[in-house]
Design an enzyme around this catalytic site. Sequence first.
Site, PDB file in Angstrom:
ATOM      1  N   ASN A  74       0.871  -1.179   0.000  1.00  0.00           N
ATOM      2  CA  ASN A  74       0.000   0.000   0.000  1.00  0.00           C
ATOM      3  C   ASN A  74       0.906   1.227   0.000  1.00  0.00           C
ATOM      4  OD1 ASN A  74      -1.837   2.027   0.435  1.00  0.00           O
ATOM      5  ND2 ASN A  74      -2.299   1.460   2.554  1.00  0.00           N
ATOM      6  N   TRP A  75       1.037   1.831  -1.160  1.00  0.00           N
ATOM      7  CA  TRP A  75       1.960   2.962  -1.287  1.00  0.00           C
ATOM      8  C   TRP A  75       1.404   4.238  -0.666  1.00  0.00           C
ATOM      9  CZ3 TRP A  75       4.460   3.053  -6.879  1.00  0.00           C
ATOM     10  CH2 TRP A  75       5.127   1.842  -7.110  1.00  0.00           C
TER      11      TRP A  75
ATOM     12  N   GLU B 165      -7.020   4.531   7.467  1.00  0.00           N
ATOM     13  CA  GLU B 165      -6.821   5.963   7.177  1.00  0.00           C
ATOM     14  C   GLU B 165      -8.033   6.541   6.454  1.00  0.00           C
ATOM     15  OE1 GLU B 165      -3.030   5.482   5.262  1.00  0.00           O
ATOM     16  OE2 GLU B 165      -2.203   4.812   7.177  1.00  0.00           O
TER      17      GLU B 165
ATOM     18  N   GLY C 175       2.019   1.748  10.787  1.00  0.00           N
ATOM     19  CA  GLY C 175       2.965   2.857  10.715  1.00  0.00           C
ATOM     20  C   GLY C 175       3.595   3.213  12.046  1.00  0.00           C
TER      21      GLY C 175
ATOM     22  N   SER D 241       2.934  -2.741  10.262  1.00  0.00           N
ATOM     23  CA  SER D 241       4.387  -2.765  10.460  1.00  0.00           C
ATOM     24  C   SER D 241       5.019  -4.107  10.112  1.00  0.00           C
ATOM     25  CB  SER D 241       4.744  -2.348  11.900  1.00  0.00           C
ATOM     26  OG  SER D 241       4.322  -1.024  12.138  1.00  0.00           O
TER      27      SER D 241
ATOM     28  N   GLY E 202       2.585  -1.409   4.331  1.00  0.00           N
ATOM     29  CA  GLY E 202       2.644   0.023   4.044  1.00  0.00           C
ATOM     30  C   GLY E 202       4.077   0.465   3.827  1.00  0.00           C
ATOM     31  N   GLY E 203       4.692   0.994   4.884  1.00  0.00           N
ATOM     32  CA  GLY E 203       6.024   1.601   4.795  1.00  0.00           C
ATOM     33  C   GLY E 203       7.052   0.761   4.049  1.00  0.00           C
TER      34      GLY E 203
HETATM   35  C1  PEP Z   1      -0.914  -0.109   5.873  1.00  0.00           C
HETATM   36  O1  PEP Z   1      -0.874   1.052   5.535  1.00  0.00           O
HETATM   37  O2  PEP Z   1      -1.824  -0.837   5.457  1.00  0.00           O
HETATM   38  C2  PEP Z   1       0.132  -0.611   6.755  1.00  0.00           C
HETATM   39  C3  PEP Z   1      -0.002  -1.803   7.257  1.00  0.00           C
HETATM   40  O3  PEP Z   1       1.196   0.227   7.004  1.00  0.00           O
HETATM   41  P1  PEP Z   1       2.591  -0.158   7.730  1.00  0.00           P
HETATM   42  O4  PEP Z   1       3.055  -1.446   7.115  1.00  0.00           O
HETATM   43  O5  PEP Z   1       3.500   0.974   7.445  1.00  0.00           O
HETATM   44  O6  PEP Z   1       2.282  -0.320   9.176  1.00  0.00           O
END
Ligand code: PEP
Length: 252
Positions: free
Chosen positions: A11-12, A99, A175, A215, A236-237
């Site tokens: 997920n950018w 989000e 995140g 994460s 995500g990240g």
């Molecule tokens: C996400 O945005 O779906 C996510 C899981 O972010 P991160 O991996 O950065 O926690």
Amino acid sequence: MENRKQIVAGNWKMHKTYDEGMALVNEIISKTHEGNVQVVLGVPFIHLKGAADLTANIPYISLASQNCHEKESGAYTGEVSADMLLSVGAEYVILGHSERREHFKESNEVLSKKAEHAISKGLLPIFCCGESLRIRKASIHVDFVANQLIEGLFHLNKEAFAKVVIAYEPVWAIGTGETATPEQAQTMHQDIRKLIEKKYGGQTAQNTTILYGGSVKPDNARDLFSQTDVDGALVGGASLNADDFVAIINSF
Ligand code: PEP
């Protein structure tokens, strides 16, 4: 015996200019190969066509948008329809990310319409659910997540529901660098699968892909993926860095 897809989806979010995005797609292509895992890139809308051109001959990479409107078309300035997304190569759509729920006030009710419309058009939802820290601390997270799924998805008939991928993403782990333990993830995924079984039967439950998100990094992916009911990740990240993302894919 279950017959479910393993997926690692990135997920950018709102990151990367167009050129940076295409460079990242190319780098991911060059560092991956066909295996048991379907790779899904959840890119910004404007990247979809370019990413689709780059991945056209790569069957193990699919594209997702990060949202989609619930109506066919019309006077909805700034919105994007399922037909538009399909026309530029999206196969999946991430729906109900925390989000979007938080900043854009997307309710279970609107998400139920988005899911239904996306499926009716042939877009496959990656439907996010997950509890906040307050809800977890109050020990009501299982009921909370169940309610998100019941209100957001359980109006679908069995055939439509079979198109859905679920992403369990505890909000406190998104995140933050804090991850659910493999046991916490497994317990929730098992509860979700039981809930699906109650509604749609054992076969559908066994065939539903349930991703963990929050994460996920190269150093924790393997332990998470070793859990029986964890069928992959929504990342995500770490999906913004090709080496990290590929290391997560290779953790299966
Ligand atoms: C996400 O945005 O779906 C996510 C899981 O972010 P991160 O991996 O950065 O926690």
